[in-house]
Design an enzyme around this catalytic site. Structure first.
Site, short mmCIF file in Angstrom:
data_model
loop_
_atom_site.label_atom_id
_atom_site.label_comp_id
_atom_site.label_asym_id
_atom_site.label_seq_id
_atom_site.Cartn_x
_atom_site.Cartn_y
_atom_site.Cartn_z
CB CYS A 196 -0.97 -0.04 1.17
SG CYS A 196 -2.39 1.07 0.96
CD GLU A 230 -1.15 -6.23 5.44
OE1 GLU A 230 -1.25 -5.02 5.71
OE2 GLU A 230 -0.85 -6.65 4.30
CB SER A 239 -1.65 -13.07 37.09
OG SER A 239 -1.55 -13.44 35.72
N GLY A 240 -2.00 -16.40 36.89
CA GLY A 240 -2.92 -17.39 36.34
C GLY A 240 -3.33 -17.06 34.92
N GLY A 241 -2.92 -15.87 34.44
CA GLY A 241 -3.18 -15.49 33.05
C GLY A 241 -2.25 -16.23 32.11
CB VAL A 242 -2.31 -16.55 28.38
CG1 VAL A 242 -1.42 -17.20 27.32
CG2 VAL A 242 -3.74 -17.06 28.26
CG ASP A 243 0.84 -12.83 28.33
OD1 ASP A 243 0.67 -13.63 27.39
OD2 ASP A 243 0.40 -11.68 28.33
CB SER A 244 2.13 -14.74 34.59
OG SER A 244 0.87 -15.25 34.96
CB SER A 245 0.22 -19.60 32.75
OG SER A 245 -0.75 -19.14 33.67
CG HIS A 286 -3.65 -3.83 3.25
ND1 HIS A 286 -2.62 -3.30 4.00
CD2 HIS A 286 -4.33 -2.77 2.73
CE1 HIS A 286 -2.68 -1.98 3.94
NE2 HIS A 286 -3.70 -1.63 3.18
#
Length: 516
Positions: A84, A174, A226-232, A172
């Site tokens: 583009c 993508e 925290s139990g969230g995805v990232d920290s897990s 685009h």
């Protein structure tokens, strides 16, 4: 060990809303890439040693703007793909012409590929469905470029340099709306740039473990879990790399989903045998939030108290040298962008892994190169449960921003039960993964109801479910009426403090996904 960064693509960002999508598509092909601002120093581009460069789209008009691709891009001898705006500035910088289109083009379009022998369109049919989003168009390609695809509204839909491996597309590739967009990206990255597909989960795990071991040595590491995805996922990769050197601190705020604290302990402490310290801080959070109704104040109080408690506990761990965080690549990009952003703050961001200034710890961020979808795949590769990795996003302040106004213990318990029923039924009816996010909201108002022969005057629960690709915009989920009726009946009958259930049919915009 395979060097997963050996073959890489450099993406220069001109401000397109789709730039991160470009990076995700390149990585899906199996090649590492990074995004940098279009005005990054020429020496940096030269020393980066990319196998190819992609110029993103952007909101400006090339003929009104001084924003151009750095000349070094075209002097390195590596392949270049302009998308583009990226195509327009590349053509203009090589003597072509760009003008405002008589009619803007936003949406799906059919392009006709004029030269199928060109590498960028290898293994594709003559007609292709693509996604256009532009107000300008190339009117003259100049002596260096030739047209290799066209459409009704964009006679110059794609170009190729006559002598150099420079390519441009007005559409685009993508976006998922471009039918064979991934094939175009793959043709450029693999066939034209010659990249090996080294970027896969097995190689990433092997590389991360080696890097963590080299960096940490015999030091101890602390992680706020925290139990969230990232920290897990951080907990899982660190445990595999350094074992007992890792200590996780799980601050139970009391503002989690029903039984979530127990589930975190079950997965990490019992199943994975990770050293987890659980801090029951429910009363401290309730006390700190007593009488507070403003959502911004609630967010700030929750964030500060979390860090204070984490700091207290971390100080008790002897010889800890590192603090691990679940920073991911989109955080890195947004943080860099926010340094120059003039946008108004809609809601303050709650980073539960904030680094307290007083702590003399070095920062360890094993996920900082990964997008969210890559983090989830990494988690699966490390043996984390699918339902933990692919559950809906949950705000850092937890139920603190899903209870309108003041937070009380009774309100938290009521919302936890109602929210759990909603989630349970979504799973039962195979609807959970059809929506992007679904949750209950506690409204601190009472409504008259009748249960059996008894009058009931209790609280109201609002159900919220949305469908979104990037969470920047969202539409409300058109869940079946029979399903909503079932959930409503269960909540009113099983949660005694609720007499009425409503369903939120507000999109984003004008609303935000969370109520506070």
């Amino acid at each position: 060990m395979t060097d997963i960064h050996n073959h890489k693509i450099l993406i220069l960002d001109f401000g397109s809303q789709y730039t991160q999508l470009i990076a995700r598509r390149v990585r899906e092909v199996g090649v590492f890439c990074e995004i940098f601002p279009h005005d990054v120093a020429a020496d940096f581009i030269k020393n980066y040693q990319a196998k190819g460069i992609i110029l993103s789209g952007g909101p400006e008009s090339v003929y009104d703007s001084d924003v151009k691709a750095p000349e070094i891009v075209f002097e390195l001898g590596v392949p270049v793909l302009g998308i583009c705006y990226g195509m327009q500035t590349m053509v203009m910088q090589h003597g072509g012409e760009v003008k405002g289109a008589d009619q803007s083009e936003f949406g799906k379009a059919i392009i006709n590929i004029l030269n199928l022998t060109n590498n960028i369109f290898s293994n594709m049919e003559h007609e292709q469905l693509v996604w256009m989003s532009h107000s300008d168009k190339v009117t003259q390609t100049g002596e260096h470029f030739e047209i290799i695809a066209s459409s009704t509204n964009a006679p110059v839909a794609a170009v190729a340099h006559k002598n150099k491996p420079f390519f441009g597309v007005q559409f685009h590739p993508e976006t998922t709306h471009t039918e064979n967009g991934k094939q175009i990206i793959e043709n450029f990255v693999v066939n034209i740039c010659g990249c090996d597909t080294l970027w896969n989960i097995e190689n990433i795990i092997e590389n991360d473990i080696k890097e963590i071991k080299q960096k940490v040595g015999t030091d101890k590491v602390i992680l706020g879990l925290s139990g969230g995805v990232d920290s897990s996922v951080v907990a899982a990769i660190l445990h595999q790399a350094i074992g007992d050197q890792l200590t996780c601190i799980f601050v139970d705020t009391g503002l989690l989903r029903l039984n979530e604290g127990d589930q975190v302990m079950q997965v990490f402490a019992e199943h994975m045998d990770i050293n987890v310290i659980r801090i029951n801080a429910k009363n401290r959070f309730l006390d700190a939030l007593r009488g507070i109704c403003d959502p911004e104040q609630k967010r700030k109080i929750i964030g500060k108290l979390f860090v204070d408690i984490f700091d207290e506990e971390a100080a008790k761990i002897e010889n800890a040298k590192w603090l691990a965080q679940g920073t991911i690549y989109s955080d890195v990009i947004e943080s860099a962008g926010n340094n120059q952003s003039k946008a108004h703050v809609i809601k303050s961001h709650h980073n539960v892994g904030g680094l307290p200034k007083e702590m003399k710890l070095k920062l360890l961020e094993p996920l900082r190169e990964l997008f969210k979808d890559e983090v989830r795949k990494l988690g699966l590769g490390l043996g984390l449960p699918y339902n933990m990795l692919y559950r809906h996003p949950f705000p850092g302040p937890g139920l603190g921003v899903r209870i309108l106004g003041e937070i009380k213990k009774e309100y938290v318990e009521t919302l936890q039960k109602a929210d759990a029923i909603f989630t349970e039924e979504l799973y039962k009816h195979n609807l959970y993964h059809d929506v992007s996010q679904a949750f209950g909201v506690f409204l601190p108002i009472k409504s008259v109801g009748v249960v059996g022969d008894q009058r009931r005057y209790e609280y109201v629960i609002a159900l919220r479910a949305v469908v979104s690709i990037d969470f920047m915009t969202a539409t409300w989920a058109n869940l079946p009426y029979d399903f909503l009726s079932l959930v409503s009946n269960r909540i009113v009958n099983e949660v005694k403090q609720v007499s009425r259930v409503v369903y939120d049919v507000t999109g984003k915009p004008p609303g935000t996904i969370e109520w506070e």
